[in-house]
Design a protein around this motif. Structure first.
Motif, PDB file in Angstrom:
ATOM      1  N   LYS A   1      -1.088 -60.770  38.966  1.00 51.82           N
ATOM      2  CA  LYS A   1      -0.807 -59.991  37.754  1.00 51.82           C
ATOM      3  C   LYS A   1      -1.819 -58.868  37.580  1.00 51.82           C
ATOM      4  O   LYS A   1      -1.463 -57.757  37.191  1.00 51.82           O
ATOM      5  N   ASN A   2      -3.086 -59.146  37.882  1.00 52.16           N
ATOM      6  CA  ASN A   2      -4.120 -58.110  37.766  1.00 52.16           C
ATOM      7  C   ASN A   2      -3.863 -56.949  38.717  1.00 52.16           C
ATOM      8  O   ASN A   2      -4.020 -55.784  38.335  1.00 52.16           O
ATOM      9  N   ILE A   3      -3.468 -57.244  39.950  1.00 54.35           N
ATOM     10  CA  ILE A   3      -3.239 -56.154  40.891  1.00 54.35           C
ATOM     11  C   ILE A   3      -1.988 -55.363  40.520  1.00 54.35           C
ATOM     12  O   ILE A   3      -1.921 -54.164  40.740  1.00 54.35           O
ATOM     13  N   LEU A   4      -1.014 -56.012  39.924  1.00 53.33           N
ATOM     14  CA  LEU A   4       0.190 -55.305  39.494  1.00 53.33           C
ATOM     15  C   LEU A   4      -0.107 -54.373  38.318  1.00 53.33           C
ATOM     16  O   LEU A   4       0.477 -53.293  38.223  1.00 53.33           O
ATOM     17  N   GLU A   5      -1.021 -54.771  37.456  1.00 50.98           N
ATOM     18  CA  GLU A   5      -1.388 -53.951  36.301  1.00 50.98           C
ATOM     19  C   GLU A   5      -2.056 -52.646  36.704  1.00 50.98           C
ATOM     20  O   GLU A   5      -1.993 -51.669  35.970  1.00 50.98           O
ATOM     21  N   ILE A   6      -2.693 -52.621  37.848  1.00 51.63           N
ATOM     22  CA  ILE A   6      -3.368 -51.384  38.281  1.00 51.63           C
ATOM     23  C   ILE A   6      -2.537 -50.627  39.315  1.00 51.63           C
ATOM     24  O   ILE A   6      -3.045 -49.769  40.030  1.00 51.63           O
ATOM     25  N   ASN A   7      -1.235 -50.945  39.369  1.00 52.20           N
ATOM     26  CA  ASN A   7      -0.315 -50.289  40.324  1.00 52.20           C
ATOM     27  C   ASN A   7      -0.807 -50.399  41.757  1.00 52.20           C
ATOM     28  O   ASN A   7      -0.761 -49.444  42.524  1.00 52.20           O
ATOM     29  N   PHE A   8      -1.291 -51.536  42.100  1.00 51.17           N
ATOM     30  CA  PHE A   8      -1.800 -51.854  43.428  1.00 51.17           C
ATOM     31  C   PHE A   8      -0.606 -52.092  44.340  1.00 51.17           C
ATOM     32  O   PHE A   8       0.199 -52.976  44.066  1.00 51.17           O
ATOM     33  N   GLU A   9      -0.465 -51.294  45.371  1.00 50.91           N
ATOM     34  CA  GLU A   9       0.683 -51.462  46.257  1.00 50.91           C
ATOM     35  C   GLU A   9       0.407 -52.529  47.309  1.00 50.91           C
ATOM     36  O   GLU A   9      -0.571 -52.453  48.039  1.00 50.91           O
ATOM     37  N   VAL A  10       1.275 -53.513  47.358  1.00 55.55           N
ATOM     38  CA  VAL A  10       1.180 -54.571  48.352  1.00 55.55           C
ATOM     39  C   VAL A  10       2.244 -54.304  49.402  1.00 55.55           C
ATOM     40  O   VAL A  10       3.433 -54.299  49.099  1.00 55.55           O
ATOM     41  N   ASN A  11       1.830 -54.053  50.626  1.00 52.91           N
ATOM     42  CA  ASN A  11       2.790 -53.816  51.691  1.00 52.91           C
ATOM     43  C   ASN A  11       3.251 -55.121  52.326  1.00 52.91           C
ATOM     44  O   ASN A  11       4.428 -55.295  52.589  1.00 52.91           O
TER      45      ASN A  11
ATOM     46  N   MET B   1     -12.217 -53.628  37.828  1.00 51.67           N
ATOM     47  CA  MET B   1     -11.922 -54.655  38.822  1.00 51.67           C
ATOM     48  C   MET B   1     -12.585 -54.254  40.138  1.00 51.67           C
ATOM     49  O   MET B   1     -12.479 -53.119  40.589  1.00 51.67           O
ATOM     50  N   LEU B   2     -13.243 -55.191  40.756  1.00 50.68           N
ATOM     51  CA  LEU B   2     -13.988 -54.967  41.992  1.00 50.68           C
ATOM     52  C   LEU B   2     -13.096 -54.400  43.099  1.00 50.68           C
ATOM     53  O   LEU B   2     -13.457 -53.422  43.760  1.00 50.68           O
ATOM     54  N   ILE B   3     -11.938 -54.984  43.290  1.00 52.93           N
ATOM     55  CA  ILE B   3     -11.047 -54.533  44.367  1.00 52.93           C
ATOM     56  C   ILE B   3     -10.547 -53.123  44.095  1.00 52.93           C
ATOM     57  O   ILE B   3     -10.493 -52.291  45.001  1.00 52.93           O
ATOM     58  N   LYS B   4     -10.199 -52.847  42.864  1.00 51.65           N
ATOM     59  CA  LYS B   4      -9.714 -51.509  42.499  1.00 51.65           C
ATOM     60  C   LYS B   4     -10.754 -50.446  42.879  1.00 51.65           C
ATOM     61  O   LYS B   4     -10.415 -49.425  43.476  1.00 51.65           O
ATOM     62  N   ASN B   5     -12.002 -50.700  42.561  1.00 48.94           N
ATOM     63  CA  ASN B   5     -13.067 -49.750  42.895  1.00 48.94           C
ATOM     64  C   ASN B   5     -13.275 -49.646  44.403  1.00 48.94           C
ATOM     65  O   ASN B   5     -13.498 -48.564  44.932  1.00 48.94           O
ATOM     66  N   ARG B   6     -13.186 -50.769  45.090  1.00 51.94           N
ATOM     67  CA  ARG B   6     -13.430 -50.776  46.539  1.00 51.94           C
ATOM     68  C   ARG B   6     -12.351 -50.021  47.305  1.00 51.94           C
ATOM     69  O   ARG B   6     -12.645 -49.256  48.210  1.00 51.94           O
ATOM     70  N   ILE B   7     -11.089 -50.217  46.933  1.00 52.02           N
ATOM     71  CA  ILE B   7     -10.007 -49.572  47.697  1.00 52.02           C
ATOM     72  C   ILE B   7      -9.897 -48.078  47.432  1.00 52.02           C
ATOM     73  O   ILE B   7      -9.184 -47.381  48.140  1.00 52.02           O
ATOM     74  N   ARG B   8     -10.622 -47.580  46.464  1.00 47.56           N
ATOM     75  CA  ARG B   8     -10.642 -46.138  46.200  1.00 47.56           C
ATOM     76  C   ARG B   8     -11.619 -45.397  47.117  1.00 47.56           C
ATOM     77  O   ARG B   8     -11.634 -44.170  47.142  1.00 47.56           O
ATOM     78  N   LYS B   9     -12.402 -46.139  47.866  1.00 51.19           N
ATOM     79  CA  LYS B   9     -13.398 -45.509  48.741  1.00 51.19           C
ATOM     80  C   LYS B   9     -12.721 -44.848  49.939  1.00 51.19           C
ATOM     81  O   LYS B   9     -11.621 -45.215  50.348  1.00 51.19           O
ATOM     82  N   LYS B  10     -13.420 -43.888  50.509  1.00 49.63           N
ATOM     83  CA  LYS B  10     -12.896 -43.060  51.584  1.00 49.63           C
ATOM     84  C   LYS B  10     -12.384 -43.872  52.778  1.00 49.63           C
ATOM     85  O   LYS B  10     -11.349 -43.561  53.356  1.00 49.63           O
ATOM     86  N   ASP B  11     -13.100 -44.938  53.144  1.00 49.63           N
ATOM     87  CA  ASP B  11     -12.710 -45.700  54.328  1.00 49.63           C
ATOM     88  C   ASP B  11     -11.428 -46.516  54.127  1.00 49.63           C
ATOM     89  O   ASP B  11     -10.913 -47.090  55.082  1.00 49.63           O
ATOM     90  N   CYS B  12     -10.896 -46.537  52.922  1.00 54.46           N
ATOM     91  CA  CYS B  12      -9.650 -47.277  52.653  1.00 54.46           C
ATOM     92  C   CYS B  12      -8.444 -46.353  52.526  1.00 54.46           C
ATOM     93  O   CYS B  12      -7.327 -46.827  52.284  1.00 54.46           O
ATOM     94  N   LYS B  13      -8.624 -45.076  52.690  1.00 58.66           N
ATOM     95  CA  LYS B  13      -7.534 -44.108  52.494  1.00 58.66           C
ATOM     96  C   LYS B  13      -6.343 -44.388  53.404  1.00 58.66           C
ATOM     97  O   LYS B  13      -5.203 -44.204  53.011  1.00 58.66           O
TER      98      LYS B  13
END
Length: 152
Positions: free
Chosen positions: A29-39, A1-13
């Motif tokens: 549903k896709n973001i929940l499957e990758i344990n994407f935390e939504v604040n 997933m594009l977003i998953k790869n992007r948010i792993r970059k250093k500038d998103c820490k």
């Protein structure tokens, strides 16, 4: 997933903002499957005529992505980029028909997304907020800062 790869970059820490995402329950549903935390999810509510006015006057400098607006943020020289002087263009999808389709699709999806995120709270912290998009941009900015607890 594009977003998953992007948010792993250093500038998103330290955090990141996703503008216009998620737009569908499938994306939720896709973001929940990758344990994407939504604040927070912040929906900026704006009436159709305001959106139409904003979209129809938007101008873009293609190579840099800089944006202007004929009424709200005009370039110094009409239809020319302030930095390079190159010609500005309108996006092909900045038209009434595309806008009507976007709004129709948005209205189909948003209620389910609202309901889903309104049910979720973490440590009694609300996740879903709505802001009046017809306020002045400084007021919108301050409301967002208040939601995410950042002080100027």
């Amino acid at each position: 997933m594009l977003i998953k790869n992007r948010i792993r970059k250093k500038d998103c820490k330290r955090g990141y903002i996703l503008d216009g995402f998620p737009r569908t329950m499938k994306q939720v549903k896709n973001i929940l499957e990758i344990n994407f935390e939504v604040n927070y999810i912040i929906e900026i509510l704006t009436d159709y005529n305001t959106i139409k006015e904003r979209i129809s006057g938007r101008l873009v400098h293609e190579s840099s992505g800089r944006t202007y607006h004929e009424k709200f943020f005009p370039p110094i020289t009409k239809n020319r980029d302030n930095i390079t002087g190159e010609k500005l263009k309108k996006r092909k999808d900045d038209n009434i028909k595309t806008l009507q389709n976007r709004i129709k699709n948005y209205e189909k999806e948003i209620n389910e997304i609202r309901e889903y995120f309104n049910k979720i709270e973490k440590n009694n912290i609300k996740k879903y907020y709505q802001i009046d998009g017809n306020l002045k941009k400084e007021e919108i900015y301050n409301k967002i800062l208040n939601i995410i607890k950042i002080k100027k």
